[in-house]
Design a protein around this motif. Sequence first.
Motif, PDB file in Angstrom:
ATOM      1  N   VAL A   1      12.486   9.998   2.830  1.00 57.96           N
ATOM      2  CA  VAL A   1      12.544  10.777   2.987  1.00 57.96           C
ATOM      3  C   VAL A   1      13.684  11.027   2.051  1.00 57.96           C
ATOM      4  O   VAL A   1      14.850   9.877   1.979  1.00 57.96           O
ATOM      5  CB  VAL A   1      14.006  10.474   4.799  1.00 57.96           C
ATOM      6  CG1 VAL A   1      14.800  12.226   4.603  1.00 57.96           C
ATOM      7  CG2 VAL A   1      13.071  10.240   6.382  1.00 57.96           C
TER       8      VAL A   1
ATOM      9  N   CYS B   1      11.098   3.562   7.614  1.00 60.93           N
ATOM     10  CA  CYS B   1      11.484   4.510   7.349  1.00 60.93           C
ATOM     11  C   CYS B   1      12.200   4.458   5.919  1.00 60.93           C
ATOM     12  O   CYS B   1      12.937   3.447   5.959  1.00 60.93           O
ATOM     13  CB  CYS B   1      12.782   5.534   7.640  1.00 60.93           C
ATOM     14  SG  CYS B   1      14.024   7.171   7.196  1.00 60.93           S
TER      15      CYS B   1
ATOM     16  N   SER C   1      18.262  15.462   9.296  1.00 57.73           N
ATOM     17  CA  SER C   1      17.156  15.392   9.235  1.00 57.73           C
ATOM     18  C   SER C   1      16.546  14.572   9.085  1.00 57.73           C
ATOM     19  O   SER C   1      14.844  14.179   9.720  1.00 57.73           O
ATOM     20  CB  SER C   1      17.286  15.889   7.708  1.00 57.73           C
ATOM     21  OG  SER C   1      17.299  17.592   7.720  1.00 57.73           O
TER      22      SER C   1
ATOM     23  N   TYR D   1       6.922  14.056   4.989  1.00 54.60           N
ATOM     24  CA  TYR D   1       7.008  15.721   5.897  1.00 54.60           C
ATOM     25  C   TYR D   1       7.289  15.725   4.603  1.00 54.60           C
ATOM     26  O   TYR D   1       8.017  16.169   4.051  1.00 54.60           O
ATOM     27  CB  TYR D   1       8.941  15.389   6.854  1.00 54.60           C
ATOM     28  CG  TYR D   1       8.345  14.098   8.413  1.00 54.60           C
ATOM     29  CD1 TYR D   1       7.826  15.006   9.180  1.00 54.60           C
ATOM     30  CD2 TYR D   1       8.576  12.915   7.873  1.00 54.60           C
ATOM     31  CE1 TYR D   1       7.711  13.910  10.644  1.00 54.60           C
ATOM     32  CE2 TYR D   1       8.123  11.906   9.526  1.00 54.60           C
ATOM     33  CZ  TYR D   1       7.656  12.650  10.417  1.00 54.60           C
ATOM     34  OH  TYR D   1       7.164  11.817  11.195  1.00 54.60           O
TER      35      TYR D   1
ATOM     36  N   ARG E   1      12.572  12.884  12.175  1.00 53.97           N
ATOM     37  CA  ARG E   1      11.734  12.567  11.033  1.00 53.97           C
ATOM     38  C   ARG E   1      11.600  10.905  11.439  1.00 53.97           C
ATOM     39  O   ARG E   1      10.636  10.170  11.940  1.00 53.97           O
ATOM     40  CB  ARG E   1      11.986  12.128   9.528  1.00 53.97           C
ATOM     41  CG  ARG E   1      11.615  13.605   8.378  1.00 53.97           C
ATOM     42  CD  ARG E   1      12.047  13.693   7.703  1.00 53.97           C
ATOM     43  NE  ARG E   1      12.230  14.893   6.648  1.00 53.97           N
ATOM     44  CZ  ARG E   1      12.779  16.129   7.251  1.00 53.97           C
ATOM     45  NH1 ARG E   1      13.664  16.060   7.679  1.00 53.97           N
ATOM     46  NH2 ARG E   1      12.291  16.520   5.519  1.00 53.97           N
TER      47      ARG E   1
ATOM     48  N   SER F   1       7.897   6.080   5.322  1.00 49.82           N
ATOM     49  CA  SER F   1       7.937   7.322   5.887  1.00 49.82           C
ATOM     50  C   SER F   1       9.840   7.962   4.911  1.00 49.82           C
ATOM     51  O   SER F   1       9.877   7.499   5.417  1.00 49.82           O
ATOM     52  CB  SER F   1       8.401   8.262   7.194  1.00 49.82           C
ATOM     53  OG  SER F   1       8.825   9.432   7.241  1.00 49.82           O
TER      54      SER F   1
ATOM     55  N   ASP G   1      10.772  11.667  15.058  1.00 45.99           N
ATOM     56  CA  ASP G   1       9.089  11.783  15.309  1.00 45.99           C
ATOM     57  C   ASP G   1       7.622  10.876  15.230  1.00 45.99           C
ATOM     58  O   ASP G   1       6.716  10.566  15.528  1.00 45.99           O
ATOM     59  CB  ASP G   1       8.541  13.235  14.070  1.00 45.99           C
ATOM     60  CG  ASP G   1       7.383  13.562  14.249  1.00 45.99           C
ATOM     61  OD1 ASP G   1       7.430  14.540  14.926  1.00 45.99           O
ATOM     62  OD2 ASP G   1       7.310  13.812  13.514  1.00 45.99           O
TER      63      ASP G   1
ATOM     64  N   GLY H   1       4.753  16.202   9.379  1.00 46.67           N
ATOM     65  CA  GLY H   1       4.558  14.892   8.512  1.00 46.67           C
ATOM     66  C   GLY H   1       2.969  15.003   8.182  1.00 46.67           C
ATOM     67  O   GLY H   1       2.345  14.668   8.999  1.00 46.67           O
TER      68      GLY H   1
END
Length: 629
Positions: free
Chosen positions: A146, A120, A154, A245, A158, A144, A161, A255
């Motif tokens: 954010v 992330c 949030s 996402y 994420r 991923s 997930d 995603g």
Amino acid sequence: MQIRSFEEYKNAYELSIKEPENFWAKIAENFVWRKKWDKVLDWNFTEPKINWFINGKLNITENCIDRHLPAKANDIAFYFEENEIGRPVKKITYQELHDEVCKLANVLRSFGVTKGDRVCIYLPMIPEAVYSLLACARIGAVHSVVFGGFSAQSIRDRINDSSCKVVLTSDGAYRGNKQIPMKATVDEALKDCPSVEKVLVFKRTGEKVNMQSNRDLEWDIEINKQRSECEPEIMDSEDPLFILYTSGSTGKPKGVVHSCGGYMVYCCYSFINVFQYEPEQIYWCTADVGWITGHSYITYGPLLAGASSVIFEGIPSYPDAGRFWNIVDKLKVNIFYTAPTAIRSLEAAGLDFVKPYNLSSLKVLGSVGEPINEEAWQWYHKNIGKEKCPIVDTWWQTETGGILISPLANITKTKPSFATLPLPGVQPVLVDDKGKLIEGNGVEGNLCIKFPWPSIIRTTYGDHERCRQTYFATYHNLYFTGDGCKRDEEGYYRITGRVDDVINVSGHRIGTAEVESAINEHADVVESAVVGYPHDIKGQGIYAYCIVPKTTKSQDELRKEILNCVNKIIGPIARPDKIQIVSGLPKTRSGKIMRRILRKVAEGETKNLGDVSTLLDPLVVEEIVKGRL
Ligand code: PRX
């Protein structure tokens, strides 16, 4: 790869439809493959299954960086302009980019991150954000990102997930005259993220942060332990490259997964052709790396093309509304790509903020993220482009990976507020609500695409069925975009906006269902309905109707608390602009909320609300109209 005239565009388009595999194979040959593909394409839209460049092996970072080094090691990959005005611009060469990415990739490896692991990224718009994406891609980890405007909850959703193993973040961020905590937000998120083993923290603001031993590590210390060489992981074309996402009509954000080979080919092809990028030009996309635009047209596209680009940490209004133009002048930017919401807010600030700057370096202007209204288009064209720069109004989505409908700069004749024509390989169709094809010109319908292009969404992470349901089940054998669209007499496309329950606020996609469920977390709210309404600057604003039957609080207090709920659950970007407290919502006898009526009232319509005879309680409408904000 580069189209040079409208004639060439037409020929390329025709070939891409007649012989898509040959067409894309030829383009893909421009890249470094460790092993060539066996077959170009295998697809169906029913499962869906979409494979491009099958069994091809590659690493996208080798194509973004290494292959440019022999000729371009000392060329600038990025100019970094800090939030604070007047600081010297930082220049990052392709060699430096290589070294930074390799060191960070080695740090990730030292944490035990291997191919397929998820990482992330929650960072401000600083070069380290771009290094982070590339470092993941270097070792085959799936990034991923954010966006910084999302809340701890949030981030947590994420991370969980996709079970991220590592988080890359910073102590804080500078945004205009504000200093925003990043690490503290991550700490809050990580209270319930069992998959996270390590957090790497970049020092940006120098603010004090908590460092949890055995988990949190300082960026610089870890980087300095590493070598500036890192053998790239060899990836299959269809291995996932990243997850991003995005919001839809229902449920939590999903995603969107993009894979390595097709995304690489399309990103580069679309970048070069839409912007008509020429070597040595300076390109600036003002997006944030937290959105797809920052992935495809700040990071991958420009680097694949060997371009020089600008990374800007700040915001358009700081220290004043001249900041963008100040940077264009200072860095002699040639291609400038931004969102209509920014254009409208700078237009509102007035020409005094434009006049002091020399914008003669500009050659191409771009727009992305939402429909650009004619007035904003004209203002941009006249005052920024001085009537000599084409505007490329680029239509695309997180799911499409790259620009699908857009003029090619100086090649396609532009028309205000039209995205104009599809890129080669893109086959748009319009259908009515039953899925019947709407042929011919001078028509309007739901925009679908009937054939895969290389950077189409592959799946939604962990839930392929959701991908099928959302994009491929509405209309048989078509990818459904969720957008309404007109095709005019010339065959030009004009996107009219979402036809589902998604609103587009300042170019950010927000699901009304998500905002409703955040509002409903407030103890006194029993039900809510959220719709979009036209907003002069943001394009659309968020209008929330909330039923609060029993409360001791004043309306102002309630509104403040509801805003806090949304802030906490989604983040500041989803805060409603208007909150109307109501005693009921217009519902049909079967209990369905008639959003059509709510939308009309939010838009300011009080009389022609359409047929209200099927409503359970028509009096509710009167009350709503009276209390309109
Ligand atoms: O409604 C369209 C609008 O933005 C949506 C996609 O949002 P997102 O996935 O966040 O990606 C934004 C950046 C590509 C689309 O479904 N949209 C995007 N570009 C345009 C647009 N609407 C009109 N004109 C555009 N140029």
